[in-house]
Design a protein around this motif. Structure first.
Motif, PDB file in Angstrom:
ATOM      1  N   TYR A 502       0.836  -1.210   0.000  1.00 20.58           N
ATOM      2  CA  TYR A 502       0.000   0.000   0.000  1.00 20.58           C
ATOM      3  C   TYR A 502       0.871   1.261   0.000  1.00 20.58           C
ATOM      4  O   TYR A 502       0.630   2.207  -0.757  1.00 20.58           O
ATOM      5  N   LEU A 503       1.926   1.261   0.833  1.00 18.35           N
ATOM      6  CA  LEU A 503       2.816   2.422   0.892  1.00 18.35           C
ATOM      7  C   LEU A 503       3.530   2.631  -0.442  1.00 18.35           C
ATOM      8  O   LEU A 503       3.788   3.776  -0.851  1.00 18.35           O
ATOM      9  N   ILE A 506       0.937   4.150  -3.010  1.00 17.95           N
ATOM     10  CA  ILE A 506       0.477   5.518  -2.758  1.00 17.95           C
ATOM     11  C   ILE A 506       1.517   6.558  -3.181  1.00 17.95           C
ATOM     12  O   ILE A 506       1.177   7.720  -3.413  1.00 17.95           O
ATOM     13  N   ILE A 548       0.598  10.986   0.653  1.00 18.96           N
ATOM     14  CA  ILE A 548       0.905  10.285   1.909  1.00 18.96           C
ATOM     15  C   ILE A 548       0.102  10.845   3.077  1.00 18.96           C
ATOM     16  O   ILE A 548       0.026  10.216   4.139  1.00 18.96           O
ATOM     17  N   ILE A 551      -2.579   8.481   4.454  1.00 18.89           N
ATOM     18  CA  ILE A 551      -2.238   7.225   5.135  1.00 18.89           C
ATOM     19  C   ILE A 551      -2.741   7.275   6.575  1.00 18.89           C
ATOM     20  O   ILE A 551      -2.409   8.184   7.335  1.00 18.89           O
ATOM     21  N   TRP A 553      -1.974   5.806   9.590  1.00 19.43           N
ATOM     22  CA  TRP A 553      -0.937   5.014  10.252  1.00 19.43           C
ATOM     23  C   TRP A 553      -1.493   4.251  11.456  1.00 19.43           C
ATOM     24  O   TRP A 553      -1.114   3.108  11.710  1.00 19.43           O
ATOM     25  N   TRP A 556      -3.430   1.083  10.341  1.00 17.89           N
ATOM     26  CA  TRP A 556      -2.554   0.030   9.840  1.00 17.89           C
ATOM     27  C   TRP A 556      -1.698  -0.583  10.946  1.00 17.89           C
ATOM     28  O   TRP A 556      -1.536  -1.803  10.999  1.00 17.89           O
TER      29      TRP A 556
END
Length: 778
Positions: A502-503, A506, A548, A551, A553, A556
């Motif tokens: 995913y990172l 993105i 970003i 995201i 965090w 996740w």
């Protein structure tokens, strides 16, 4: 007793009293009146014989009802009392802190054994070990290693004069300071759970750096050492010992700071007898005759790159080796050496492919050790000496992805390491992510996504099994006093690689993300880090990428359960497997098999394993159907243990008697944990093979030290000490599971209360009018 318990108890008591009152007032009084009243006797004589029988039956029913009510109260009280005892045994960490529990004068830190690592007593932020030198003898007669460990230590906090080490079942004879030879005071606490003991050494105050000389001996039951008798090896002639220290087994081999946050260089001199050979996770510097012991040699090693204690590895056995590349050699027993040399001949290609993504390989050698058949794992990423299961030796190099996983660990875990096992995903998630990238480069994107989807299904199964509120379904978990072995599930691997995928997406894809990976390894090589460090590097590197900011965090990393984002997988290979599965399940056993030779040859090994897994998850099949399928796909002649394992489980579920002997043979000669436990389960759940499973295990002593024992209970298989019949882990795997147990017991108590109330009220409203009518009251 909590409110719910009290409510259930009171409702049962009230209902019992309610029923007793009416039953006694009507039934017993009428019976007594029937005995004592002449008028009643005259009236009774007028009734038919069948009416009298009916009266007696109703009276007996009422007695039974009363007995049931009394039993319900007794069982209810037993449940409440035993639950209270259970609650005391499973007291949470916070409750223990409130009680102020003290062990050997030191108040336990109930959020973990130490502030920086919940699984280690050590305090490297105060005094740190900077080098280890081992001078040891391998003693097969006593199943121990004994000798000296020289620890170089350095004070970080000048106000602290104690060094804290981890030890488990070690017999420490003395500790002295090398330069002065003065003996030092030390204290060893009683062992706590599976974490061993805290060793506190009082240091001199005249310097900041010392070399400590520790004379000690390991235990025959050391948790990180596995001693094999000759019968448990491939050669059946010589004994064998190997270590497995991940996650916290090193403390059973030497007193050390057994935390991944501490990395040290190490040197070792190992004396062995009987013509055996010693190898370690280090560079060999040769061997020489040991004049202190008869027919002994001393093997010497040096590891100049700092490693955490769990990556120290040692093996002693009747070993041979072959060169298989410019920086690789394979070690194994002579019975496997030719197969191993062939199967692993292309290892250099995989090393170079990994270097293209991760950067230069810094460990100088990448040797491999193929262990005896009883080795329970697929592999272990020890630097300079990776362990490999012998089940990869299938003759067609189709299982080399297992080796690729260990190769990638040379960067992800060995070079950059999680600071403690709460951040285990930094080791495993990165490894699986890059391993899948390499599969895509070597084969195609379809295979890369097929393996990713297969891993995603394993993740789903794991989360469903553990529960989506379980802390072990997070990426960054909370170990507290849980053994870090419980963190070794598919979650850090599969949820971690999904997060990295995913990172990568993105920020634009592999072209943007892979240079960041190289920067990550270059920046933190030789270090141990936590997740926040990785997160900060990612944010700073991609600061100019607006996406970003989206995201989450927290979702996740710190939220249990399923990933917040699921990628789109290329389903080409998956659809092919599902089509095969449907054709197989829809196939009538009396019709021709719906697969051609072209179909058989089109399946890659990962697809065949997936296909068999799908069949195994479906309903049991007819033996005729399985026999035809086995012949078509050549499953009766394969030496691939991973295929055999799945196929045998399919056969046992379908009660194929021909597979019983083959299943017994496999669990007797193979130690691969996932395979062995699965077959034992399948054998146990079939009445015809249940006792065979138990007898085979009891006769198969090689498994005892690896799997402990297998007890079948409540439709689950538990690892247990077969001698004591007590679970290996007394506590639930997590507080989530503990809460589930509490909820279940509360539900049982409430259910008893509701049952009593409903039965009492129902009898009053439904049966009493009938009783009164029969007895002539209405």
């Amino acid at each position: 007793m909590d409110f719910l318990s009290l409510l259930g108890l009171l409702s049962a008591v009230v209902s019992m009293q309610f029923s007793i009152q009416h039953s006694l007032s009507v039934s017993f009084s009428l019976v007594y009146d029937d005995v004592k009243s002449p008028a009643a006797n005259m009236q009774a004589d007028a009734h038919s014989r069948w009416d009298r029988h009916l009266k007696f039956v109703i009276f007996v029913i009422w007695l039974i009802v009363l007995i049931l009510f009394l039993c319900s109260i007794i069982f209810l009280m037993i449940d409440v009392l035993t639950y209270r005892v259970y609650q005391i045994e499973l007291m949470t960490d916070d409750e223990a802190v409130d009680d102020g529990e003290v062990v050997d004068g030191d108040e336990l830190v109930y959020d973990g054994l130490s502030p920086n690592d919940p699984s280690s007593y050590s305090r490297p932020e105060q005094v740190i070990v900077t080098n280890i030198r081992l001078v040891l003898e391998a003693r097969f007669d006593t199943k121990t290693f004994g000798g000296t460990a020289l620890l170089s230590v350095k004070k970080i906090d000048e106000h602290v004069n104690n060094l804290v080490l981890d030890a488990k079942d070690l017999k420490i004879e003395s500790i002295s300071e090398k330069s002065t030879q003065n003996k030092l005071e030390f204290n060893i606490t009683e062992p706590y759970e599976q974490f061993g003991s805290k060793v506190t050494v009082k240091l001199p105050s005249d310097s900041d750096e010392y070399i400590l000389v520790i004379k000690y001996e390991t235990s025959p039951d050391a948790s990180g050492l596995l001693w094999l008798s000759p019968e448990q090896t491939a050669g059946k002639v010589h004994p064998y010992v190997y270590s497995q220290f991940e996650p916290i087994g090193a403390r059973s081999f030497l007193p050390c700071q057994d935390t991944p946050s501490v990395k040290t260089k190490y040197q070792a001199s190992i004396s062995v007898t009987g013509g055996l050979i010693a190898v370690m996770s280090a560079i060999s510097t040769g061997s020489e005759v040991d004049n202190r012991r008869s027919k002994a040699r001393v093997f010497s090693f040096v590891q100049n790159i700092p490693v955490p204690a769990y990556l120290i590895a040692i093996v002693v056995g009747a070993l041979e080796s072959r060169e298989i590349g410019p920086r690789s050699r394979v070690w194994t027993e002579k019975e496997f050496i030719e197969e191993a040399a062939y199967e692993l001949a292309n290892i250099e290609e995989h090393l170079k492919a990994a270097e293209e993504i991760c950067g230069p390989y810094v460990w100088e050698r990448y040797d491999l050790l193929v262990l005896p058949p009883s080795f329970p794992y697929g592999g272990m990423e020890n630097p300079c000496l990776a362990y490999v299961t012998p089940t990869v030796l299938v003759g067609d190099r189709s299982l080399l992805y297992i080796i690729v996983h260990e190769i990638v660990h040379s960067w992800t875990g060995n070079l950059v390491t999680n600071a403690n096992f709460e951040h285990f995903w930094l080791n495993e998630g990165f490894t699986v992510f890059i391993q899948r990238k390499l599969a895509g480069r070597r084969e195609n994107i379809q295979l890369q996504d097929f393996k990713a989807y297969d891993g995603f299904e394993q993740l789903n199964e794991t989360i469903n099994r553990l529960g989506d509120n379980n802390t072990f379904t997070k990426l960054v978990i909370e170990l507290k006093k849980n053994h870090p072995q419980q963190a070794i599930t598919p979650v850090p691997n599969e949820k971690g690689q999904l997060f990295l995928r995913y990172l990568e997406k993105i920020v634009g894809g592999p072209k943007q993300f892979e240079p960041f990976l190289r920067k990550y390894f270059d920046t933190y090589k030789f270090q141990s880090i936590v997740t926040d460090v990785f997160q900060e590097l990612y944010r700073s590197h991609f600061a100019n990428v607006p996406a970003i900011a989206k995201i989450d965090w927290n979702a996740w990393l710190y939220t249990p359960g399923f990933p917040p984002q699921i990628p789109d997988f290329d389903m080409t290979y998956v659809r092919m497997c599902l089509d095969f599965t449907k054709r197989f399940l829809d196939w009538d056993k009396n019709s021709p098999i719906p697969f051609t030779d072209e179909d058989v040859n089109s399946l890659k090994m990962p697809q065949l394993l997936y296909f068999l897994q799908e069949i195994m998850s479906a309903r049991p099949q007819s033996v005729t159907k399985l026999w035809k399928f086995e012949r078509k796909f050549g499953l009766n002649s394969t030496n691939n243990t991973h295929v055999n394992c799945r196929w045998l489980r399919i056969g046992l579920r379908s009660h194929w008697k021909k597979k019983i002997k083959q299943a017994v043979n496999l669990v007797t000669n193979v130690g691969l944990m996932g395979c062995v436990r699965g077959i034992y389960r399948a054998m146990y759940y079939w009445n015809e093979t249940k006792q065979i499973a138990i007898d085979t295990y009891n006769d198969n002593k090689k498994m005892e030290s690896l799997l402990q024992a297998i007890i079948f209970r409540d439709e689950k298989v538990f690892l247990t000490d077969i001698r004591s019949r007590k679970p290996l882990y007394r506590q639930p795997n997590s507080r989530y599971e503990e809460r589930n147990v509490q909820r279940t017991r509360r539900s049982d108590r409430i259910g008893l209360g509701i049952w009593g109330w409903m039965l009492g009220a129902g009898l009053e409203t439904a049966m009493m009018p009938s009783v009164r009518t029969i007895y002539g009251y209405e």
